[in-house]
Design a protein around this motif. Structure first.
Motif, PDB file in Angstrom:
ATOM      1  N   HIS A 144      25.754  35.475 -37.658  1.00  0.00           N
ATOM      2  CA  HIS A 144      24.541  34.671 -37.537  1.00  0.00           C
ATOM      3  C   HIS A 144      24.939  33.225 -37.262  1.00  0.00           C
ATOM      4  O   HIS A 144      26.112  32.863 -37.386  1.00  0.00           O
ATOM      5  CB  HIS A 144      23.734  34.727 -38.842  1.00  0.00           C
ATOM      6  CG  HIS A 144      24.443  34.098 -40.010  1.00  0.00           C
ATOM      7  ND1 HIS A 144      25.455  34.745 -40.692  1.00  0.00           N
ATOM      8  CD2 HIS A 144      24.316  32.882 -40.608  1.00  0.00           C
ATOM      9  CE1 HIS A 144      25.911  33.957 -41.663  1.00  0.00           C
ATOM     10  NE2 HIS A 144      25.239  32.806 -41.623  1.00  0.00           N
ATOM     11  N   ASP A 146      23.413  29.330 -38.623  1.00  0.00           N
ATOM     12  CA  ASP A 146      22.510  28.768 -39.629  1.00  0.00           C
ATOM     13  C   ASP A 146      21.481  27.862 -38.943  1.00  0.00           C
ATOM     14  O   ASP A 146      21.697  27.398 -37.827  1.00  0.00           O
ATOM     15  CB  ASP A 146      23.287  27.919 -40.644  1.00  0.00           C
ATOM     16  CG  ASP A 146      24.244  28.742 -41.493  1.00  0.00           C
ATOM     17  OD1 ASP A 146      24.266  29.983 -41.369  1.00  0.00           O
ATOM     18  OD2 ASP A 146      24.977  28.125 -42.293  1.00  0.00           O
ATOM     19  N   HIS A 207      28.983  33.078 -37.199  1.00  0.00           N
ATOM     20  CA  HIS A 207      29.932  33.382 -38.265  1.00  0.00           C
ATOM     21  C   HIS A 207      29.443  34.556 -39.089  1.00  0.00           C
ATOM     22  O   HIS A 207      28.242  34.850 -39.117  1.00  0.00           O
ATOM     23  CB  HIS A 207      30.178  32.145 -39.142  1.00  0.00           C
ATOM     24  CG  HIS A 207      28.934  31.505 -39.674  1.00  0.00           C
ATOM     25  ND1 HIS A 207      28.101  30.722 -38.894  1.00  0.00           N
ATOM     26  CD2 HIS A 207      28.364  31.530 -40.904  1.00  0.00           C
ATOM     27  CE1 HIS A 207      27.094  30.282 -39.629  1.00  0.00           C
ATOM     28  NE2 HIS A 207      27.227  30.776 -40.859  1.00  0.00           N
TER      29      HIS A 207
END
Ligand SMILES: O=C(O)CCC(=O)C(=O)O
Ligand SMILES: [Fe+2]
Length: 243
Positions: A144, A146, A207
């Motif tokens: 994903h 952030d 990540h």
């Protein structure tokens, strides 16, 4: 000063200390340039043993409030989430020492110096400071990005598994220009021990946490920060994971 109630070993709400020297002497000649180019800065040993002890007691107390998450996150490319979480609002209510550390300007200013830009607290109270606990075989926090640009991830627990499970893996997000304009890199993996931390350009680098093995435990506290003068476009991911 930190205080542990001797009778119960419980955290009594005092200040959580960090090894600030790790931030002031990161060992990197030009940390902002390095962060700009790689998007990752290791901060080994940032969290001292005394603070780990307080955080572990605090997390034990908070476990009844924790949420189990086993689902595929569609808004992040259908990647898996198998983890137990505690979101920012629960932490603010029950663990004021963690919120106080998050709001500590000494910490934020030192981190801003490392990344080379002034940082501000995240305006989303859920995403601001979260706990991610991987504790069952196969638990993973899938790929994903952030919402907020900078994540400070601190390890309360990390697997000591000889096979090196639960590693951080990151690579430039699809279609994104490499940060800092340098050559793009493929996927990189990093291992950490309890007490270690890292800074990540978490909105630009995809990540994930690789799956953990049976009997392993990996618990992190993640502080999200924005850049001064910039707004973020929130995705549904935080509310899916932390509420
Ligand atoms: O656990 C980690 O190392 C990464 C945590 C993370 O990516 C997140 O909380 O968004
Ligand atoms: Fe993340």
């Amino acid at each position: 000063m930190s205080t542990v109630d001797d009778t119960h070993g419980r955290y009594t709400g005092q200040q959580l200390e960090l090894n600030y020297q790790v931030l002031y002497n990161s060992g990197l000649v030009d940390a902002p340039e390095h962060f700009d180019r790689c998007g990752y800065l290791p901060l080994d040993g940032l969290v001292p043993e005394a603070t780990l002890k307080l955080l572990r007691a605090e997390i034990d107390d908070l476990m009844p409030e924790a949420r189990r998450k086993d689902f595929v996150m569609e808004c992040m490319g259908g990647t898996p989430r198998h983890m137990t979480t505690l979101g920012g609002q629960i932490i603010s209510e029950h663990a004021p020492g963690v919120s106080a550390l998050y709001n500590d300007t000494r910490l934020r200013d030192a981190l801003g110096s490392l990344v080379g830009r002034p940082m501000v607290p995240a305006d989303d109270p859920v995403e601001r400071h979260v706990l991610n606990i991987l504790h069952r075989a196969g638990d993973t926090h899938g790929f994903h990005t952030d919402d907020y640009p900078v994540a400070l991830v601190m390890f309360v627990e990390s697997p000591r598994c000889p096979d090196g499970c639960g590693r951080l893996e990151f690579c430039p997000a699809a279609g994104d220009r490499p940060i800092g304009g340098g050559a793009p890199h493929g996927s990189m993996t990093k291992s950490h021990r309890a007490g270690d931390a890292y800074l990540l350009r978490s909105d630009k680098l995809q990540h994930r946490v690789q799956p953990i093995h049976d009997g392993c435990l990996r618990t992190v506290l993640n502080f999200a920060y924005g850049f001064e003068g910039e707004t973020v476009a929130p995705t549904p991911s935080a509310s899916l994971l932390y509420s």
